[in-house]
Design a protein around this motif. Structure first.
Motif, short mmCIF file in Angstrom:
data_model
loop_
_atom_site.label_atom_id
_atom_site.label_comp_id
_atom_site.label_asym_id
_atom_site.label_seq_id
_atom_site.Cartn_x
_atom_site.Cartn_y
_atom_site.Cartn_z
N GLY A 107 0.82 -1.22 0.00
CA GLY A 107 0.00 0.00 0.00
C GLY A 107 0.84 1.25 0.00
O GLY A 107 0.53 2.24 -0.69
N ALA A 108 1.89 1.23 0.76
CA ALA A 108 2.77 2.41 0.81
C ALA A 108 3.38 2.68 -0.56
O ALA A 108 3.37 3.80 -1.05
N ILE A 109 3.86 1.63 -1.18
CA ILE A 109 4.47 1.82 -2.50
C ILE A 109 3.45 2.30 -3.53
O ILE A 109 3.68 3.25 -4.27
N GLN A 121 0.79 3.85 -3.10
CA GLN A 121 0.36 5.21 -2.84
C GLN A 121 1.41 6.20 -3.34
O GLN A 121 1.07 7.28 -3.84
N LEU A 122 2.67 5.82 -3.24
CA LEU A 122 3.72 6.67 -3.80
C LEU A 122 3.51 6.84 -5.29
O LEU A 122 3.56 7.95 -5.84
N ILE A 175 3.09 14.40 -5.14
CA ILE A 175 4.44 14.54 -4.60
C ILE A 175 5.39 14.66 -5.77
O ILE A 175 5.09 14.21 -6.87
N VAL A 219 11.30 3.79 1.04
CA VAL A 219 10.05 3.12 1.39
C VAL A 219 10.34 1.89 2.25
O VAL A 219 9.62 1.59 3.20
N THR A 231 11.32 3.16 5.69
CA THR A 231 10.13 3.54 6.46
C THR A 231 9.48 2.32 7.07
O THR A 231 9.17 2.28 8.27
N PHE A 254 6.44 12.35 1.72
CA PHE A 254 6.68 10.94 1.43
C PHE A 254 6.11 10.06 2.55
O PHE A 254 5.37 9.09 2.30
N MET A 271 2.37 9.85 2.47
CA MET A 271 1.85 8.92 1.47
C MET A 271 1.95 7.48 1.96
O MET A 271 1.03 6.68 1.81
N ALA A 272 3.10 7.17 2.54
CA ALA A 272 3.30 5.81 3.02
C ALA A 272 2.28 5.47 4.09
O ALA A 272 1.65 4.40 4.08
N TYR A 320 -0.70 6.96 4.81
CA TYR A 320 -2.08 6.90 4.31
C TYR A 320 -2.26 5.69 3.39
O TYR A 320 -3.28 5.00 3.45
#
Lengths: 200, 200, 200, 200
Positions: free
Chosen positions: C161-163, C165-166, C175, C189, C192, D154, D157-158, D160
């Motif tokens: 999901g994080a990726i 969303q990026l 962004i 990522v 994080t 960044f 985004m990750a 959310y």
DNA sequence: CATGAATGAGACTTCATTCAT
DNA sequence: TATGAATGAAGTCTCATTCAT
């Protein structure tokens, strides 16, 4: 002092509003709510006074057309000469336009010249006007004032058609429209039809 | 022998069908499916060839009106006298009606006389016809063939209005319509406008 | 010299055109004719190569998604550490976007994130990716590289999901997107997700 | 006792019906009549309250999204620590899903993750949420609570993306969904993002 | 392979009209 | 009288798909 808001005739208000919006947008593009908005009433009220949107138009037409019929018949009764009778008729129509161009626009565009749809309903009233004019011509022929080789019905169409086309020209900005133009038109249209374009 | 099924022009088929149903029911009461049914094609094909129902009408009008414009201009070029020119124009219009009354009905009822709605789109083309007729009158005045106290634009409206009203009369059965009537109309309408109703 | 125009692969041409128009207009707003136009072929040809518009999208998705699946599985096989494996996966996805942002946009917007409609068809393929990532996490937990209180499936969703969303952020300009950003994102990522936002 | 039938808010009824059918069939596959049927009202009433089918969706989104924006801003104002702030945000989103999964499904699937079509309209509102979260992160960095090498946008985004993907997982049955799962998710997602997957 | 004319179901939207209040 | 919520029939236009050439 008995105080009560002057009883505004809502029915009249609606009719007048209808003239404005019919003239602006045309009958088909006018929604009942447009009329109501313009009249400042709820649109349900239109149905309180009229059976349908079409009836509003019918009312508008009949109101005015009966005046025309009366005017033609009066002209026929009271006119000194056939030509004077036609002049009275022409003057009445042009005056009508001058005094209420929006109403005349609606009547011509939506009824008289739309015999296919709404005009259909009023064909007999419309016909009566043509016939009354034809009678003026026929009487004129009998009296020797008009040539006899042109059928009165035919002449009536030519006469009325010429006038209505003038009004159309004014409505759609095809020919100049001013009080002077209106004034001249009254006699010129009769001159054209009675004397002809060729010099005498 | 190159044999191939004659390629039926569906586009033409649709236009012809549209003439019939527009004439019968009027533009507004005509559904696109009516056109398609009458043409014997599928619904969507109408939209394959035309962007909208309105475009079908536009096409019909433009097709015909360009012929009228050409006819007027040719009459102006080739006519012997101003009166002869007008006679040619009148004859062309009457002939058009005689040969395809449905098409002329559509054009007059839905476009020419509905300048409020569809006519709006074609106002400039319509205006051109009036102007061409006005030019004939103006030239006639300069040549001394026509009286000078009537504005050519005014005369043009009267002339065209008279003819169109005749067609309306035929269309809506207000005056008798027969081949003889058509034939007579061609000269009588010019006689009316040029010579006038009053005996010379 | 055998001369023949290089046999342009029309099928490929159509697929590539579809990527462009799907990316620009979205699947639903894209007509088959848009694809054909963009590909420079007649739209009937699309139906020669694909059963339906949807099949074009399906093909596009499957083509790419199978690469992703392969990449994840290869990362799992060949990665030195669990974290290295995730880095490889992240890098593959980001690279994919960098090399063909339009295709990735289509896949994410029209399939992956539209599981309601087209995604439905591909749910099992999509699930496989999540499961493969979850497996990497689970193995990492067993090896003591990852904490054990977070369910692998849960972690997989968070990671993917994080990726995604990026990518969405880049796609919709939320962004900054530059080659440098892409490069950094690959490690960040993972940083994080693996190290957390809080300082160690 | 003034008794009056409780005035059923038809507008609300329609919106609620829309949630159900949009969630079940997706926006594109939903006909306006489906909404009306589900709401138990006549077809046209939808258009009495909304300009179009799309406006129904817009309303649904804005209604909910404004709550989210408010929640994020409140969390930012009232949260004790940056991490606590994120926990509040995560909890709000998860709670929203728990209380009205259909609505959240619609918002995520049809708007948030469809930035291509309807999301486009709401991009600025969506962006505001991301920015508010980024601000929480940035403040946390300044306060030394968060590491500084990750760009706040960044990180936003990750964060959310991870949450939304969880919701997607629940929606499409990719990961187990129960009240317990929801409860755990609230803290776990923050744990994942703040502490990282690797053991401390 | 390739074309694009032809098909027709389907969906949105409008708006005249009714009616409960 | 007056309002405007509610109804639902009607009609335009779109476009995926088929098919003859």
């Amino acid at each position: 002092m008995g105080s009560k808001a002057p009883p505004i005739d809502k029915r009249r208000q609606i009719l007048d509003a209808a003239i404005r919006v019919f003239a602006r947008q045309g009958f088909h593009s006018t929604r009942v709510s447009d009329i109501a908005d313009q009249a400042g009433v709820a649109y349900g009220l239109v149905y309180h006074y009229f059976r349908s949107k079409e009836e509003v138009l019918n009312e508008l037409f009949s109101e005015r057309w009966s005046l025309l019929l009366a005017a033609i018949e009066e002209a026929d009764r009271d006119g000194a000469t056939p030509r004077a009778k036609l002049e009275t008729v022409a003057a009445f129509i042009v005056d009508s336009y001058q005094h209420n161009p929006e109403l005349m626009k609606v009547i011509i565009v939506e009824v008289t010249r739309a015999a296919n749809s709404f005009g259909r309903t009023h064909l007999s009233e419309i016909r009566r006007a043509y016939e009354s004019i034809a009678k003026i011509v026929a009487d004129g022929q009998e009296a020797g004032a008009f040539r006899r080789d042109i059928d009165p019905a035919f002449a009536s169409m030519a006469f009325y058609g010429a006038i209505e086309q003038l009004l159309s020209g004014w409505i759609f900005d095809l020919i100049p429209a001013s009080d002077t133009d209106y004034e001249q038109a009254k006699t010129l249209v009769v001159a054209t039809i009675c004397d002809g374009l060729e010099p005498r």
